[in-house]
Each structure stands twice: as C-alpha cells, then as structure tokens.
Design a protein around this motif. Structure first.
Motif: not given
Length: 130
Positions: A53, A42-43, A35-36, A46, A94, A49-50, A39-40, A87
């Motif tokens: 997922r 998606a920055q 999940e982390l 998007q 992070y 990231a989808d 989220r990274l 990324y």
C-alpha cells in the motif's frame, strides 16, 4: 418530426463520454483492482500488504533514501516464494469465486427464462422450438 430527431441527437450525444470521464473511469477501475490486490495480499501477510500500500501511494517509495529500509523489506517480502504462492492462490480463489457466481447467476436467469409461464418446456427446447 424535427423535435424527435433533435431529441434523439441530444440523447445520443449525452450518452457519449468525454475523455475526462473516460480517464476518471479508468482511474477508478485501476484503484479498485489495486485495492483488491491489497486485500488479497493482506490474507497472506498483513505487513507485506501494508508495504504494498505504501509503495502504491508513493511512486518514489523504492528509490527514496528515507524509505530505503522499508523498500528493501518490501522487495524481500514480495520475492518470498511462500508469499508468492499464497498470493497466487488468493487470486485464483477470487477468480474461481467470481466465475462460480457468474455461473449461478446464469443458471438462475436460465431458470427464469425456462419457467413454464414464459417458455413451456414441453413445447420448446432449450434454445429453439421444435
């Protein structure tokens, strides 16, 4: 005395995790890290990231015929050097924020331990009394 020994034995055995509990904990940790990563990602993008997922939720995402078009777009997006750089920067950011928070927490704890009411500085050094 026997009551004390039996109580300590019960407490020691109850503190041990079963293999199922260990596996569940490892699964929670894996999902949290996944999940982390999402989220990274998606920055940066998007849509990527989808796709990431969807790939994580469906192991056959890259090989199934119904997701072949999306799988190709996923490979294209992931291999994009701009996305990879973004990324990597997000991960580094992070990690550095986490390290900074740990350093701040450590400094705060040291300040609490070095407080005059607990360890007077004029008597003791930082690590031992002189």
């Amino acid at each position: 005395m026997a009551f004390l020994y039996s109580t300590l034995t019960i407490l020691a055995l109850s503190a041990c995790a079963t293999p199922e509990q260990i596996a569940a904990q490892q699964e929670r940790e894996r999902r949290a890290q996944q999940e982390l990563g999402l989220r990274l990602a998606a920055q940066c993008d998007q849509e990527t990231a989808d796709l990431m997922r969807r790939q994580a939720e469906n192991p056959a995402f890259l090989t199934a015929k119904e997701t072949q078009k999306d799988a190709e777009r996923y490979r294209e997006k992931i291999s994009n050097p701009l996305f990879q750089s973004c990324y990597q920067l997000a991960w580094n950011n992070y990690l550095n924020q986490t390290r900074l928070q740990q350093a701040e927490d450590w400094a705060w704890r040291q300040q609490m331990y070095d407080d005059d009411w607990l360890f007077p500085r004029w008597r003791c050094g930082r690590f031992h009394c002189r």
